[in-house]
Design an enzyme around this catalytic site. Structure first.
Site, short mmCIF file in Angstrom:
data_model
loop_
_atom_site.label_atom_id
_atom_site.label_comp_id
_atom_site.label_asym_id
_atom_site.label_seq_id
_atom_site.Cartn_x
_atom_site.Cartn_y
_atom_site.Cartn_z
N GLU A 195 0.71 -1.34 0.15
CA GLU A 195 0.23 -0.01 -0.13
C GLU A 195 0.77 1.41 0.14
O GLU A 195 0.70 2.28 -0.59
CB GLU A 195 -0.86 0.07 1.24
CG GLU A 195 -2.32 -1.05 1.17
CD GLU A 195 -2.90 -0.66 2.21
OE1 GLU A 195 -3.38 0.30 2.70
OE2 GLU A 195 -3.58 -1.75 2.75
N ASP B 229 -1.97 -4.17 3.52
CA ASP B 229 -2.07 -4.14 5.02
C ASP B 229 -3.16 -5.30 5.45
O ASP B 229 -3.95 -5.68 4.85
CB ASP B 229 -2.69 -2.87 5.55
CG ASP B 229 -1.56 -1.74 5.58
OD1 ASP B 229 -0.49 -1.78 5.11
OD2 ASP B 229 -1.93 -0.53 5.62
N TYR C 143 1.92 -3.83 13.36
CA TYR C 143 0.80 -3.01 12.87
C TYR C 143 0.02 -2.09 14.02
O TYR C 143 -0.20 -2.75 15.17
CB TYR C 143 -0.15 -3.92 12.08
CG TYR C 143 -1.21 -3.14 11.22
CD1 TYR C 143 -0.65 -2.44 10.30
CD2 TYR C 143 -2.25 -3.47 11.36
CE1 TYR C 143 -1.46 -1.73 9.07
CE2 TYR C 143 -3.32 -2.81 10.51
CZ TYR C 143 -2.77 -1.91 9.56
OH TYR C 143 -3.61 -1.44 8.55
#
Length: 700
Positions: free
Chosen positions: A7, A83, A296
């Site tokens: 991304e 993601d 994350y």
């Protein structure tokens, strides 16, 4: 050559280095497609045929898609590494669609930290795109599109509010309800009894417990004076008890708790916290290596991987000693927890905040230190304190005070400076039962109960999480929308609802009580989770929602009042109707109240400036105006009925500098400006039209 699509461009360099020369890594820059705005109601969704969506490539991503298509044609294989969440899964699916890939066979990588081990492990165990996860995201997007378009159109038409939405409106109601509670708060009087006693050379403040073994409320001055007069000169120690108290470390960060702690300690707003965390996750240049420093940052789980726990425990033992090694905290699961990821933690224990400080900005360092310390401390022993509680009495009145000191610092050692001692020791003053302690001070203090504090961004995020509004990925963006729409004011991270925000919440609560209710929003999140798990169908969820919602919109449209438009005090220059203020996509503007019959729009929004004079022709006030070139003049406010314009007094001509005599007449040549720039022209123009170019001298 294999193509890997992520991304963010920040990940490309790091991941390419880990994968090697046989891989090309490109970024999609987030979503490449979204719902169209055509079709019935501009929804981009065919409601009558299974809620089939129509997707179009975003205009700002056409170049990105063109580049990715070319790269995909040249590649032997395309691997999607977006993601690891619901949005990331949808982006992977959209990429597969626009690149013509087989959705059921294209490899999908999932990793929660950008490190060599994590990337290598993901490459060893690729999966395919999760259809249920994509269906859940698509269902959410369609629900939000329908609510957003239908409600926003209705509110804009009726009360000039710019938008409404499933999550933002429920969040707005939380804020406005709380502000209403503050506005209607009635303070109550109460009194504190302030008493100090002396032990050795040190004074101690006592807490008043009660009278004759019962707790009492002191709510007036008369009662406070009675208690004061009853306090004797000395108080007798009735009991002295000692015990150990343990203070456990907190769990590692979720998105919500990270945002709360960053606001409380660093004064970071939610969107700033997310921006800085994103940079730490995507990677920082540390020496010769570009590496992701944290896992994350969008998660509602406090779980830590077994690999991290093992590494952290070894680090704690080596750095602080085995006695500091604690237990792994058991995760407290809630109904709305997805548990798709770990908690937010550092990717390496040996990259301590101090060791990499020179590679980070000030804000990155402070946030990384917060995350690093929280994760490590969660696996350490609790802090141990020894507490002494003393109870005193006299004339039927009871008082107490408490002393404590640290016996074992435990997890707080992580927060210490390197040269601070590991253990703390101290001693209590010598106090025994029956000891008489002298009262050195006694006073009464009048107080009034205070209204609850306004919500900070951190407090609001905590509340959103508790009631189930939104998800970790939407907390910051939801608050930003409320601020952008002018529904709330933000002063130093403290949120206050505006008049327009209160009006919007009131109208929505009156006509759409379910949509704006936090319980409804939480239930919708649960349904979306069921779609993700495959226990509920996408079409059934959308159908049940749409039938009831669209009826509410139609009913509200019939009965909802319409705000009267605010007049500017001027008349439309084209039809003579009053000009009014309106709200548009780009903010406030002035237009004719006779729309759509008259489509006049004033080019710039400006305040009416009255000169203080009256029109000599009709008697209405004179106002300042501007022509198309921005030149100001004074005219009648009654235009177009009255066309009076005040004439300016002739200006004194400016002195003109003559460059040289005109060779054609007795005039002189002066500098003038024409269509193609400056030139020399005669002062006797138009009788003499002589002109010549201005010769520029070359510099040596």
């Amino acid at each position: 050559m294999k193509l890997v699509i992520v991304e963010s461009p920040a990940k490309c360099t790091t991941i390419k280095k880990y994968l090697g020369e046989n891989y090309r890594v490109e970024a999609s820059l987030g979503h490449v497609r979204d719902l169209a705005t055509r079709g019935k109601g501009g929804l981009g969704v065919d409601v009558e045929n299974g809620f089939a969506p129509t997707y179009i490539i975003n205009k700002d991503k056409e170049g990105v898609v063109y580049k990715l298509r070319n790269a995909a044609r040249e590649a032997d294989e395309v691997i999607l590494a977006t993601d690891p969440d619901r949005e990331g899964e949808a982006i992977a699916w959209h990429l597969a669609e626009v690149l013509g890939l087989n959705v059921h066979k294209t490899k999908r990588l999932e990793f929660h930290e950008i490190t060599r081990d994590s990337i290598t492990e993901a490459m060893r165990h690729p999966r395919t795109i999760d259809g249920n996860l994509v269906a859940s995201q698509e269902t959410r997007r369609i629900v939000d599109r329908i609510i957003g378009f239908k409600l926003s159109t209705l509110l804009f038409k009726k009360i000039h509010s710019r938008s409404a939405g499933r999550v933002q409106s429920a969040t707005l109601k939380l804020i406005t309800d709380h502000d209403n509670e503050i506005d209607t708060f009635i303070p109550k009087e109460y009194w504190n009894i302030l008493v100090d006693t002396k032990v050795g050379n040190k004074n101690f403040a006592l807490t008043f417990v009660g009278e004759n073994g019962k707790a009492i409320e002191i709510d007036n001055e008369k009662e406070a004076k009675r208690i004061l007069e009853k306090i004797p000169e000395t108080l007798k120690v009735e009991s002295v008890t000692k015990e150990y108290r343990f203070k456990e470390s907190k769990e590692p960060f979720t998105t919500s708790t990270m945002q709360q702690e960053a606001f409380a300690r660093l004064k970071f707003k939610t969107d700033k916290t997310q921006r800085e965390a994103q940079k730490l996750y995507e990677g920082i240049n540390v020496g010769d290596e570009h590496v992701g420093l944290i896992t994350y940052m969008r998660t509602d789980s406090t779980r830590l991987s077994a690999t991290y726990v093992a590494r952290a425990q070894a680090y704690i033992t080596d750095t602080f000693g085995k006695e500091y090694l604690g237990r792994v905290k058991k995760e407290k699961k809630t109904e709305l927890m997805q548990d798709a990821h770990e908690a937010i933690r550092p990717t390496s224990n040996h990259r301590t905040p101090e060791s990499i400080r020179k590679y980070l900005t000030g804000d990155q360092y402070r946030l990384y230190k917060l995350i690093y310390n929280r994760a490590l401390a969660s696996l350490m022993k609790p802090k141990k304190e020894e507490v002494m509680m003393v109870t005193l009495s006299g004339n039927g009145l009871t008082f107490k005070f408490e002393l404590s000191h640290t016996v074992f610092k435990g997890y707080e050692i992580v927060l210490s400076e390197p040269d601070e001692p590991k253990d703390y020791s101290g001693s209590f003053p010598s106090i025994t039962n029956g000891t008489e302690l002298v009262v050195v001070k006694k006073d009464a203090e009048q107080k009034f109960t205070q209204p609850p504090a306004k919500y900070s961004e951190a407090k609001l995020v905590k509340l959103m999480e508790e009631v189930g509004i939104g998800r970790p990925s939407t907390y910051a963006s939801t608050i930003k929308i409320l601020k952008d729409r002018k529904y709330v004011d933000d002063v130093g991270g403290i949120l206050t609802s505006t008049d327009q925000g209160k009006k919007t919440a009131y109208v929505l609560n009156k006509y759409f009580p379910d949509i704006i209710d936090a319980k409804y929003t939480a239930q919708m999140e649960e349904k979306l989770d069921n779609v993700q798990e495959g226990s509920e169908s996408r079409v059934a969820t959308l159908s049940n929602f749409y039938k009831s919602f669209i009826k509410e919109v139609e009913d509200a449209n019939k009965v909802m009042y319409k705000d009267k438009e605010e007049e500017t005090g001027e008349l439309c220059p084209e039809c003579g109707h009053p000009l009014v203020y309106k709200e548009g996509a780009n903010g406030r503007f002035v237009a004719c109240s006779n729309y759509p019959a008259c489509k006049y729009v004033q080019k710039t929004l400006r305040e009416v400036v009255y000169t203080g004079e009256l029109c000599p022709e009709c008697g209405l006030p004179l106002v300042e105006r501007e022509d198309k070139k921005g030149r100001k003049f004074v005219a009648c406010s009654g235009f177009p009925t009255c066309h009076y314009v005040q004439q300016k007094e002739p200006e004194t001509p400016k002195e003109v500098k003559i460059i040289k005599p005109c060779p054609k007449c007795d005039g002189g040549l002066i500098k003038k400006r024409g269509k193609f720039g400056y030139f020399l022209g005669c002062t006797n123009y138009p009788t003499c039209n002589y002109m010549e170019k201005i010769v520029k001298r070359k510099r040596k």
